[in-house]
Design a protein around this motif. Sequence first.
Motif, PDB file in Angstrom:
ATOM      1  N   SER A 128       0.814  -1.210   0.000  1.00 53.18           N
ATOM      2  CA  SER A 128       0.000   0.000   0.000  1.00 53.18           C
ATOM      3  C   SER A 128       0.855   1.272   0.000  1.00 53.18           C
ATOM      4  O   SER A 128       0.315   2.381   0.068  1.00 53.18           O
ATOM      5  N   TYR A 129       2.179   1.113  -0.067  1.00 54.71           N
ATOM      6  CA  TYR A 129       3.092   2.249  -0.097  1.00 54.71           C
ATOM      7  C   TYR A 129       3.980   2.182  -1.333  1.00 54.71           C
ATOM      8  O   TYR A 129       4.299   1.094  -1.830  1.00 54.71           O
ATOM      9  N   LYS A 130       4.385   3.342  -1.810  1.00 55.46           N
ATOM     10  CA  LYS A 130       5.393   3.420  -2.863  1.00 55.46           C
ATOM     11  C   LYS A 130       6.745   3.542  -2.180  1.00 55.46           C
ATOM     12  O   LYS A 130       7.131   4.608  -1.698  1.00 55.46           O
ATOM     13  N   LEU A 131       7.488   2.424  -2.130  1.00 54.78           N
ATOM     14  CA  LEU A 131       8.696   2.345  -1.328  1.00 54.78           C
ATOM     15  C   LEU A 131       9.943   2.230  -2.197  1.00 54.78           C
ATOM     16  O   LEU A 131       9.886   1.734  -3.329  1.00 54.78           O
ATOM     17  N   PRO A 132      11.090   2.643  -1.668  1.00 56.68           N
ATOM     18  CA  PRO A 132      12.357   2.321  -2.326  1.00 56.68           C
ATOM     19  C   PRO A 132      12.606   0.823  -2.226  1.00 56.68           C
ATOM     20  O   PRO A 132      11.827   0.110  -1.565  1.00 56.68           O
ATOM     21  N   PRO A 133      13.655   0.283  -2.850  1.00 55.76           N
ATOM     22  CA  PRO A 133      13.923  -1.158  -2.751  1.00 55.76           C
ATOM     23  C   PRO A 133      13.974  -1.638  -1.298  1.00 55.76           C
ATOM     24  O   PRO A 133      14.586  -1.001  -0.446  1.00 55.76           O
ATOM     25  N   VAL A 134      13.308  -2.753  -1.031  1.00 60.78           N
ATOM     26  CA  VAL A 134      13.243  -3.334   0.312  1.00 60.78           C
ATOM     27  C   VAL A 134      14.038  -4.639   0.326  1.00 60.78           C
ATOM     28  O   VAL A 134      13.847  -5.498  -0.534  1.00 60.78           O
TER      29      VAL A 134
END
Length: 357
Positions: A128-134
């Motif tokens: 549900s989030y636009k995240l950097p690489p995890v």
Amino acid sequence: MSRRAFVRWLLAIGVVLVGLSAWFSVLVKKKFIQEGQPAIAPAGSPEPPQATAEPSEEPLPLGPLMSFFILSDLHVTSGDPQTIKKLRQALDDVTHFDGPVDAIMLTGDLTDTGTERDYKELRSILSSYKLPPVHANMGNHDYYTIWINKANAWDQDAVPNGKNDALSRDQFKHFMSYNTIYNDFTTNGHSILLLSQEAYVQEKPEVGEGAWYSDEQMAWFKERTSLLYKPGRPLFVMTHQPLPPIGTDGATHQLIRAIQFRETLKSYKNVFVFCGHRHQDFQNGTPHYVQETFHFFHNSSVGRTLNRAYQQDAKNKAQGIYVQVFADKVVVRGREFSNRTFIEEANWSIPLEKAHV
């Protein structure tokens, strides 16, 4: 003397004075030339050498070269809405953070019981989030599915409840889209290695809650450290369990093959190791940074921040670490996600040792 004769006498005196003046000028010029101080350089003579300033050292870049967050001990479970709330607080902060975020590290205990239901809950939150690489590694709780029965209840008497440690590893790899449970990656010229606990009590009862690494993982760790380390630059290593005292191997709740781990890193400068597992509040007075031959940091917890007695008395706290890499230093800062502030008690600036030319 007649008027005409007087005028001729004055003109003669003037000619003599002009001649004397010219003769004196020649003497003065000759004097300066003999002393090496010519008033005017002769035409066609070479230019005198010009003084040049020594080249100055190239200025360091002002901004960070790489920045990332470390979130440890999320303990996400559908049976505990508080851990879900705290992870969302952390991700809300990260995605609205006033600064660069190149990656997010999840350093173990992503879930509370390692069940399919827990991973489903975690995926729902992250997606549900636009995240950097995890990136992530495994903690002991990510193996806890063996304690859970078919009714999704804790059932210690029926362990392993028809499951095994291999299932936990497969679930983690599937969730992260990994081929192996230990990995590394490089971004903006800086590398991070993530080591993972490889077995739990179903396969190796003697490890307890400790982190056991196989010969293969230890060989991989040594080879990748040698390959990825660049003099003058930091190298980052993520574990879940902390190290035992120097000179000893660990046991339950610790990194077990600690002597070999430390030996692998001993000859490298500028190595930064981060662990989780302790859940200790950055503001409860416990040490969170230890300097060995490398720099060793203990993270707090997003899901369950604890006091010195390992009690969750500050139920609203959710903490993690923000790391910034500069050309000459690494800055490590504790972050309180619940109110989006940095923690004064957790603020370290570590100078990097320069590469020897």
